[in-house]
Scaffold this motif. Structure first.
Motif, short mmCIF file in Angstrom:
data_model
loop_
_atom_site.label_atom_id
_atom_site.label_comp_id
_atom_site.label_asym_id
_atom_site.label_seq_id
_atom_site.Cartn_x
_atom_site.Cartn_y
_atom_site.Cartn_z
N THR A 116 0.83 -1.21 0.00
CA THR A 116 0.00 0.00 0.00
C THR A 116 0.86 1.25 0.00
O THR A 116 0.63 2.19 -0.78
N ALA A 117 1.87 1.25 0.86
CA ALA A 117 2.76 2.41 0.93
C ALA A 117 3.54 2.59 -0.37
O ALA A 117 3.70 3.71 -0.86
N GLU A 118 4.02 1.49 -0.93
CA GLU A 118 4.79 1.57 -2.17
C GLU A 118 3.97 2.14 -3.33
O GLU A 118 4.52 2.76 -4.24
N LYS A 119 2.66 1.93 -3.29
CA LYS A 119 1.79 2.38 -4.37
C LYS A 119 1.22 3.78 -4.13
O LYS A 119 0.38 4.26 -4.89
N GLY A 120 1.69 4.43 -3.07
CA GLY A 120 1.28 5.80 -2.81
C GLY A 120 -0.11 5.95 -2.26
O GLY A 120 -0.72 7.03 -2.37
N ALA A 121 -0.62 4.91 -1.62
CA ALA A 121 -1.96 4.95 -1.03
C ALA A 121 -1.86 4.81 0.48
O ALA A 121 -0.78 4.59 1.05
N LYS A 122 -3.00 4.91 1.13
CA LYS A 122 -3.09 4.71 2.57
C LYS A 122 -4.08 3.58 2.85
O LYS A 122 -5.04 3.40 2.09
N PRO A 123 -3.87 2.81 3.92
CA PRO A 123 -4.82 1.75 4.23
C PRO A 123 -6.17 2.33 4.67
O PRO A 123 -6.22 3.31 5.40
N ALA A 124 -7.24 1.71 4.18
CA ALA A 124 -8.58 2.20 4.49
C ALA A 124 -9.08 1.71 5.84
O ALA A 124 -9.91 2.37 6.48
N MET B 277 -12.73 3.06 13.16
CA MET B 277 -13.50 2.65 14.34
C MET B 277 -12.64 1.79 15.29
O MET B 277 -13.16 0.91 16.00
N GLY B 278 -11.32 2.02 15.24
CA GLY B 278 -10.41 1.31 16.14
C GLY B 278 -9.85 0.02 15.61
O GLY B 278 -9.12 -0.67 16.33
N PHE B 279 -10.15 -0.35 14.35
CA PHE B 279 -9.61 -1.60 13.82
C PHE B 279 -8.09 -1.49 13.78
O PHE B 279 -7.54 -0.51 13.27
N PRO B 280 -7.36 -2.52 14.26
CA PRO B 280 -5.92 -2.36 14.49
C PRO B 280 -5.02 -2.67 13.30
O PRO B 280 -3.81 -2.44 13.39
N CYS B 281 -5.55 -3.19 12.21
CA CYS B 281 -4.69 -3.71 11.13
C CYS B 281 -5.09 -3.16 9.76
O CYS B 281 -6.14 -2.53 9.60
N VAL B 282 -4.23 -3.43 8.78
CA VAL B 282 -4.46 -3.00 7.40
C VAL B 282 -5.45 -3.92 6.69
O VAL B 282 -6.26 -3.49 5.89
N LEU B 283 -5.38 -5.20 7.02
CA LEU B 283 -6.13 -6.25 6.33
C LEU B 283 -7.12 -6.90 7.27
O LEU B 283 -6.81 -7.15 8.44
N CYS B 284 -8.32 -7.18 6.78
CA CYS B 284 -9.24 -8.07 7.49
C CYS B 284 -8.95 -9.48 6.98
O CYS B 284 -9.09 -9.76 5.79
N ALA B 285 -8.52 -10.36 7.90
CA ALA B 285 -8.07 -11.70 7.53
C ALA B 285 -8.90 -12.72 8.31
O ALA B 285 -8.68 -12.93 9.50
N LYS C 136 -15.83 8.51 1.56
CA LYS C 136 -15.84 7.73 2.80
C LYS C 136 -15.86 6.25 2.45
O LYS C 136 -16.33 5.85 1.38
N LEU C 137 -15.38 5.43 3.39
CA LEU C 137 -15.40 3.98 3.17
C LEU C 137 -16.83 3.47 3.11
O LEU C 137 -17.16 2.63 2.26
N HIS C 138 -17.67 3.96 4.00
CA HIS C 138 -19.07 3.53 4.03
C HIS C 138 -19.97 4.74 3.82
O HIS C 138 -20.01 5.65 4.64
#
Length: 251
Positions: A49-57, A62-70, A175-177
């Protein structure tokens, strides 16, 4: 209910966000293998994500701790990556990922079999992927929100599966939602009319057994109430005069 119709300039930025989401998910899918931890997948997503010039959504949302939902196997959605969660042959790995690019969001998900999976697991994955394609085909201008969910529900229930009703798709943009909500079930011909310039994230979550889900103690991870498998696919889709355009699919 106010729904923002995107301009051509805004759509161009959303196409870029969608392209980045697709490219990162492609890389994550290639990295899925027995012995890999969900923490390692999250780290890869953050790096790309960082390499592509974007930011994690998702991180911090709402306090989610990570970049990916796994989410693995009976985990339906919003699984938190962990150094202790190591993938095994036969698992179903659900990768749900989004980015912000120059202020605009992209969001997509896919279910990836880990090595060789059972025929039952493969059939669930295929039916869920197909249900998203049926939903996309229903996203013609002039159709309605209910046509999307109806297409998903009809396809998966005919195969003996259930549609998760506790989570929905959504509008997406600045917005995401955003509005409107896009349920994965519904009555054909009902709900808001689809108009060119609308962008929707459609995401069927389909269970082998009951549609009911429970929340784990981490207050994020949703699991099937009966412990059976779940699958999840998602795309960000633009409504155009000519029909749907998937922004998070390979060109």
């Amino acid at each position: 209910m106010s729904v923002e119709l995107k301009s051509q300039t805004e759509i161009a930025l959303m196409r870029e966000a969608g392209r980045i989401v697709c490219e990162v998910l492609d890389a994550l899918e290639q990295a899925v293998a027995p012995g890999v931890t969900t923490w390692e997948l999250d780290a890869l997503a953050a790096k790309l994500t960082a390499e592509k010039g974007a930011k994690p959504a998702f991180k911090g949302y709402m306090g989610f701790p990570c970049v990916l939902c796994a989410s693995v196997n009976e985990e339906v959605v919003h699984g938190i990556p962990s150094k202790r969660k190591k993938l095994a042959e036969g698992d179903l790995m659900k990768l749900d990922f989004g980015v912000v690019y120059r202020g605009w969001y992209g969001d997509a998900a896919r279910t990836v079999p880990v090595g060789k999976v059972s025929p039952e697991a493969r059939a669930l994955v295929d039916a869920t992927r197909e249900s998203l394609q049926k939903a996309i085909q229903a996203m013609q201008p002039g159709n309605r929100i209910g046509d999307i969910g109806h297409a998903v529900q009809r396809h998966v229930e005919a195969r003996g599966y259930s549609v998760v009703r506790g989570f929905t798709g959504h509008g997406i943009g600045r917005k995401l939602h955003e509005q409107p909500e896009v349920p994965n079930h519904g009555q054909a011909g009902s709900g808001m009319k689809l108009r060119p310039g609308m962008v929707l994230a459609v995401e069927p979550m389909v269970n082998q057994g009951t549609d009911e889900v429970e929340l784990l103690e981490d207050e994020w991870t949703a699991v099937t109430a009966d412990g059976k498998l779940s699958a999840h696919f998602e795309h960000t889709i633009l409504i155009t005069e000519r029909g749907p355009e998937v922004l998070t699919r390979r060109a």
